[in-house]
Write an enzyme that holds these catalytic residues in place. Structure first.
Site, PDB file in Angstrom:
ATOM      1  N   ASP A 118     -44.263   0.724  41.002  1.00  0.00           N
ATOM      2  CA  ASP A 118     -43.987  -0.343  41.965  1.00  0.00           C
ATOM      3  C   ASP A 118     -42.495  -0.324  42.248  1.00  0.00           C
ATOM      4  O   ASP A 118     -41.715   0.277  41.500  1.00  0.00           O
ATOM      5  CB  ASP A 118     -44.440  -1.710  41.426  1.00  0.00           C
ATOM      6  N   GLU A 183     -43.845  -3.609  37.160  1.00  0.00           N
ATOM      7  CA  GLU A 183     -42.598  -3.667  36.394  1.00  0.00           C
ATOM      8  C   GLU A 183     -41.553  -4.544  37.054  1.00  0.00           C
ATOM      9  O   GLU A 183     -40.870  -5.324  36.383  1.00  0.00           O
ATOM     10  CB  GLU A 183     -42.040  -2.243  36.206  1.00  0.00           C
TER      11      GLU A 183
END
Lengths: 494, 494
Positions: A118, A183
């Site tokens: 991400d 994250e």
């Protein structure tokens, strides 16, 4: 076996490894265009985990990760880690966590590679020179959101394993992957998943490597510590709805004035944290640390020029490194609910929410920090005698992580760097927070190493994020070498 | 002529006027459905001046205004006031300003009616209970965007003139109209047009009336003052680009910390302006004012409940009204460049720009205020010894407007209200800024009066804007009576 014979066996082994490495490195060089194209495909996916509207892209990104690992012949699982609760009480499916296994030889060590795919938000209008989701190479740099944080490092690990496979060389160690997609917003669901798989997926893992960080200078580095982070929301709520500042200004106590007033009591102009009880908990700087910092390659002027300021908070290397790595600090990120667009608007915002965070270092405890901050803000707020209401909440409470730099895992890292770059690495810490290192340590009890391949000037979380082609390709070779070095750690040494 | 004879002539004149008024008022009552239908037609036009996509609607609205005035037999002009510059350097034709003249008897006074027919944006999804551009009557209230601000008042003025015409009564004064379509976005082009027509259109104007405001309570009101506004940008510029707060936090002096620090020196928790030299310029509250404020109908608890706070800045009526109308105040509207979205982002913004404004009252001078604010902010900023740079600029500098409530124009207004509503009006000010009053005064040198017919709870610029049928119809009668009263002002009195 006499010493001479042992020595010659070692020499042979060493030669075999050196030979393998050169072949593998050549393979990497020859396939670098493929690697860049793979990165282009990944960067093109706007896998922004903070924007719920991009969630479909994020799911697609996780599928691409699973597919890649499957194509490589791994034993892949996409693990459902549940739903995310949104502020409006709706829920949204979290991206799956992808795990994979390559090899399960009980005579080999097992390394687990952690990474995330991400990314932070990015828009051309934020001041990017190129389209953030269209990987663009300029002067050997590959510009794109997520290029360095953390898509290229994840791909480099996959390409490292793939190189062994393509050259029909046995992997020196068993390799596992755990790749997540949340994250950037706090790794929602990951800790529970690690806990749940502690005795399954993690049972045979010996070491965990995280490559979600960067070097400090042009010298390659190994990271042995990260700061934690306590992220706070301080919300002041006043009138029922936004008011016209002409019609109501002067008669209402404005939430924005209250908020500015309490935010101004967090940190002094010279960087001293003003919240009672925060600085007091910090471990003092040891002489050993001071000496280590002195030896680190870090050009203060370079750092200053790169940031583009005439003066830093401290003028000498040791103070700067210490305040970057092992002292807490307060950053005020912004205010939600106030007028933030271009132009002029004469509004009294009814509800304003400040976002600020305090970086955590040994021996701070986020639970204690949460209480100290909340008590302090409520205390200064109550002195204002405002009719508005204050709500303080800590939405992230990530602990710091610190490893033993003399552990064989770190020796293996140093040797790999020496092989690929012919220099000794800097042993550094990370000012940012990579809570997963601490979580892995706390939950699995395994040894963790952080082995960055990102450059010192990659612009993570900023405009014009990039990964240099050099770091991407040499980084892939570093991972190849590290797998080799790991295989030589003896049980006794661990 | 002896005193007895004068008195009987006055009595006769008074009776004639009373008779005229009753006939006119009856005509208004009998035609109120027509008036509501006319308002329905106007509200149906989405003449949002802030949205360039609605510009064709706005042009159409101006044509409808011109047509209506032509049908009434006025000498109408649609004045081209040029183009608007858009941020992307494109230009867009401004809506024409419509002027009209009814009567040019040199023996009569001439009143100029100002109004606007552009509106604020509105969407059903914003929380409207009814379609904003479909006038809907519920319990005597006519809901629709622009109903109160300012379409019904403009129509009421037209219907007032029309009533005299339909009953074949001579207008007591000559009436001119100046109707614009850019009020909601700053009256672009209007000031230049007024300046250009100073010696033509405005040469024979004696009085100007503005009905673009509202009452303070259920009691009718006349407005004799508005606050001005100085709108400031304070921009702190630090690093070249946004930085990751983990990686750089502790080593850089953050622009956001600097900005919060200087904003916190603008106003105290109890509402005192802390910028030296600002409060000092303000005209002291006279005993007369204090008494006037005491007599005004204003329910403090109602006001508090409507805003939805447990405590206001002041607890008594006089202090509240004084700080709403005739004292300056500072409102901090927001910060551009910092993180303002939902969620968590660990950014050190490189450039942050605060927006705040200071309402202006007599005897403040925006040029002086600009210097005081800039000097003050630069002074507190320099004490911080920050390497960041501060830029302060004033982007709006609108002066306050204050009229003499003993001027015959206001006596005429009071008499008209007494006739229609059988009460004395509240003499009020407006806390907001309506720069056109001040512009008319400065450019034409004529006397201005603000005569609102909007209710105190009309929700201007907000969801569910409305004009009550009562205020619309009685307001039309008020304008009829006001024309009568104006005709009785003698030159000597002026």
């Amino acid at each position: 076996m006499n010493i001479g014979a042992s020595l010659s066996i070692l020499l042979v082994l060493s030669t075999v490894h050196a030979f393998q490495y050169n072949q593998l490195a050549q393979y990497v060089d020859e396939h670098q265009e493929e690697y860049v194209e793979a990165l282009r495909d990944w960067v093109a996916v706007e896998s922004d985990s903070s924007n719920v509207l991009r969630r479909p892209e994020l799911h697609r990104m996780m599928e691409m990760v699973a597919q890649k690992l499957q194509q490589m012949g791994g034993a892949v699982e996409s693990v459902d880690v549940g739903d995310q609760e949104l502020p409006d009480r709706q829920t949204l499916a979290l991206p799956k966590v992808v795990t994979a296994r390559f090899g399960s030889d009980p005579n080999k060590h097992t390394l687990c590679v952690y990474g995330h795919v991400d990314v932070q938000p990015a828009k051309l209008e934020d001041g990017w020179a190129t389209e953030p989701f269209n990987l663009t190479e300029i002067n050997g740099n590959l510009y794109g959101r997520g290029a360095s944080d953390n898509k290229a490092p994840v791909l480099a690990w996959m390409h490292a394993v793939e190189a062994y496979q393509k050259l029909s060389m046995a992997l020196p160690v068993n390799v596992k992957f755990i790749i997540e997609g949340m994250e950037e917003t706090g790794s929602n669901g990951l800790e529970a998943m690690i806990l749940a798989q502690k005795d399954t997926f993690f049972s045979d893992v010996d070491y965990i490597v995280v490559s979600d960080c960067g070097w400090l200078s042009r010298r390659p580095a190994i990271t042995y510590g990260t700061r934690g982070n306590c992220y706070f929301l301080a919300e002041v709520h006043g009138p029922k709805q936004d008011l016209h500042s002409g019609v109501y200004g002067g008669t209402v106590i404005e939430p924005m004035t209250d908020l500015i007033g309490i935010l101004d009591t967090l940190i002094s102009p010279s960087g001293k944290i003003l919240i009672p009880g925060i600085q007091e908990a910090v471990a003092p700087l040891s002489d050993d640390e001071w000496r280590m910092y002195q030896d680190i390659e870090f050009d203060v002027d370079d750092y200053k020029n790169k940031i583009g300021v005439s003066k830093l908070m401290y003028s000498n290397k040791v103070d700067l490194l210490a305040h970057k790595w092992r002292y807490p600090t307060v950053s005020i990120h912004g205010i939600e609910g106030a007028f933030s667009d271009p132009g002029t608007k004469t509004v009294i915002p009814s509800k304003v929410c400040a976002k600020f965070s305090i970086r955590q270092v040994p021996n701070m405890d986020p639970t204690v920090v949460e209480k100290k901050v909340s008590d302090h803000l409520h205390s200064v707020f109550s002195k204002r005698q405002s009719p508005n209401t204050l709500k303080v909440s800590m939405v992230i409470g990530a602990k710091p992580w610190l490893a033993d730099i003399h552990h064989p895992l770190f020796e293996a890292g140093k040797a790999a760097i020496k092989r690929v770059f012919s220099v000794d690495p800097d042993l550094i810490r990370e000012g940012g927070t990579i809570p997963i290192s601490r979580t892995f340590q706390d939950v699995t009890g395994k040894s963790i190493i952080m082995m960055p391949i990102g450059g010192f000037d990659d612009g993570l979380h900023s405009q014009n994020e990039k990964m240099s082609r050099y770091n991407y390709i040499e980084g892939t070779k570093l991972f190849i070498a590290f797998l080799n070095e790991l295989s030589q750690i003896t049980e006794a040494a661990v």
